[in-house]
Design a protein around this motif. Structure first.
Motif, mmCIF file in Angstrom:
data_model
loop_
_atom_site.group_PDB
_atom_site.id
_atom_site.type_symbol
_atom_site.label_atom_id
_atom_site.label_comp_id
_atom_site.label_asym_id
_atom_site.label_seq_id
_atom_site.Cartn_x
_atom_site.Cartn_y
_atom_site.Cartn_z
ATOM 1 N N ARG A 509 38.539 45.683 30.424
ATOM 2 C CA ARG A 509 38.191 45.137 31.734
ATOM 3 C C ARG A 509 38.383 46.193 32.820
ATOM 4 N N LYS A 512 38.771 44.951 36.417
ATOM 5 C CA LYS A 512 39.937 44.197 36.882
ATOM 6 C C LYS A 512 41.122 45.117 37.133
ATOM 7 N N GLU A 516 45.490 41.209 38.543
ATOM 8 C CA GLU A 516 44.539 40.124 38.294
ATOM 9 C C GLU A 516 44.639 39.579 36.867
#
Length: 532
Positions: A509, A512, A516
């Motif tokens: 990710r 992100k 988060e």
């Protein structure tokens, strides 16, 4: 030993399946017949019981090389494989020795089980002085563990079929069962028709491919049978000559591990082989896989475990009936025979018919699949009603349609180097979720990234390490990954209080930030919903 070492090197360096297949078939056609039997045993999980401990090998290598222990450990952490580390550290042999066969070394290692440590050390260190470096690696591997050279059971069967000029399905059946490589010869195992003499011999399992297209591409729904894909241990129960045997898909004989099956085995007629799932169950309803885990690996089963983790057998196929192999019979015919059998013993508490799922169209089956996790199933199995029971993983008649995995976003906090070709890269990671202003580790994963991504993460680890604990590096908690898993259960052994089933990296990710990621409460919420 030279021939086997050459084979291992060829297999390790091969870039394609055909190249490996040729190397294996050539070996099985030309090697010492006794060695061939041991190679079949090694590559099919029938390794001899280990007689030398890891700590003994480390200590004897340190003494043989005059290395400091810390330096040996650094080398080991860098290489990532004990057998290879020892092979690289030992000085090259200065003498030419007789080319002894592979079976000599294996059988001698077995004999060491009854000898004291001094005798063990004498033999091991003497062999270390005699073998060339490529043979040293193989010899050490015979002691420490399996060969990671990409040889599947199917590939070995195909190579043996080519070498002996037999059908692969026949070869697969011949090398299954409870045979002893110390006793049986290559001819007895593969060239003689001895299969009916072994009452314990299971049939090769039929394995499904993952459904990779749309349901409607399978054609008319009425041509297909749907079942739950259970989350247990695939197994066969065999009843022949008033004796029963329980085999796992990995060809482990597990009869003594499930005494519950004694309750119904007398009700099954001789000459019967059932294919099904070994699962925990209460009142005929499957329990989570985590319950089964409390029984796996235990040598003795207590009365308490029998009560807390009762094991049942959910039968979904019949492979032998009245002493005859009926795998060629269509699925719907075998199913009818199976239903009649289970109905006749329906009052037995530890054996059940795995239910088929009624559906009239593909949309109804899609709806049924959404309820799989509630039934502690991994998804659905689709079987063509007019198809036979085949050998190995074949495309066309059996498909597995698994449910989508559960996912959680987490940050990497620890990294460790991998093994084999990844021994110089940090590819084994530990992940954490948030709990207030702290991070709590909850799982490890080492698969799911591309080679390019592994290289990028490796560079990050080397540039952002905070602390070192042996082979483990603590890293800055900055990289976020989506972790996928099949199930979740409560666990007192983990700091987070949960344990995941089949965790792996679903994606990196990069979109992100660490703040988060999911929280420990998110994990516990998943546990409350799916961990029952």
């Amino acid at each position: 030993m030279k021939a086997f070492a050459s084979l291992v090197q060829l297999l390790g360096n091969a870039t394609g399946t055909l190249e490996k297949l040729h190397a294996l078939s050539h070996y099985f056609s030309t090697a010492d017949p006794k060695d061939r039997v041991w190679v079949i045993a090694i590559f099919s999980g029938r390794r001899p019981k280990r007689t030398i401990s890891t700590s003994q090998l480390k200590q004897w290598c340190i003494e043989s090389t005059d290395l400091q222990e810390w330096l040996f450990e650094e080398c080991y952490h860098t290489v990532g494989d004990l057998a290879e580390t020892i092979g690289l550290l030992l000085p090259p042999t200065s003498s030419t020795t007789e080319n002894l066969p592979l079976h000599y070394y294996i059988e001698r290692l077995i004999q060491l089980q009854n000898e004291d440590e001094e005798q063990k050390k004498k033999f091991i260190t003497q062999v270390w002085q005699e073998l060339e470096r490529d043979q040293l690696f193989v010899f050490n591997k015979l002691i420490t563990g399996g060969f990671r050279i990409g040889v599947s059971q199917k590939m070995m069967v195909n190579a043996l079929a080519k070498a002996t000029k037999q059908d692969a399905s026949l070869v697969a059946h011949k090398i299954s069962g409870n045979w002893d490589p110390q006793i049986i010869s290559f001819d007895q195992l593969l060239l003689h028709d001895h299969g009916n003499n072994d009452d314990s011999k299971p049939y090769p399992f039929y394995l499904a491919h993952a459904l990779d297209g749309e349901l409607h591409e399978l054609g008319d729904p009425s041509e297909w049978q749907a079942e739950w894909k259970w989350d247990g241990i695939r197994g066969q129960i065999i009843k022949r000559n008033d004796t029963h045997y329980v085999w796992s898909r990995g060809e482990e004989l597990m009869t003594d591990k499930f005494p519950e099956y004694l309750s119904f085995i007398d009700s099954i007629p001789d000459g019967t082989v059932l294919d099904g799932e070994i699962m925990p169950a209460k009142d005929g309803q499957p329990l989570p896989f985590s319950v089964l885990q409390t029984r796996i690996g235990r040598k003795t089963i207590t009365k308490k475990q029998l009560v807390e983790a009762p094991i049942a057998f959910f039968a979904y196929d019949l492979l032998e009936w009245e002493g005859k192999d009926i795998r060629h019979v269509t699925t719907d015919e075998r199913r009818a025979l199976l239903e009649d059998l289970i109905t006749s013993i329906q009052y037995q508490p530890n054996i059940f018919l795995s239910p088929s799922i009624r559906f009239n169209n593909w949309n109804e089956l899609i709806t049924a699949r959404e309820n799989a996790r509630e039934k502690h199933a991994e998804g659905l199995m689709l079987k063509r009603k007019k198809g036979p029971y085949q050998v190995g993983r074949k495309t066309g008649d059996w498909w597995k349609w698994k449910i989508d995995p559960l996912t959680i976003d987490a940050v990497m906090i620890y990294a460790q180097k991998g093994h084999g070709r990844r021994s110089n890269l940090y590819t084994d990671y530990t992940f954490a979720v948030k709990n207030g202003d702290k991070l709590v580790s909850f799982t490890k994963a080492y698969s799911g990234l591309t080679d390019k991504e592994f290289a990028q993460v490796d560079a990050f680890v080397k540039n952002n390490s905070i602390e070192k604990f042996g082979p483990v590096r603590t890293v800055k908690p900055e990289l976020v990954f989506e972790i996928a898993f099949e199930g979740i259960a409560a666990s007192s052994r983990h700091k987070s209080g949960v344990a995941l089933r089949f965790p792996r990296i679903n994606r990196w990710r990069t979109d992100k930030k660490p703040d988060e990621i999911n929280t420990l409460d998110d994990l516990k919420q998943l546990l409350a919903v799916y961990g029952k």
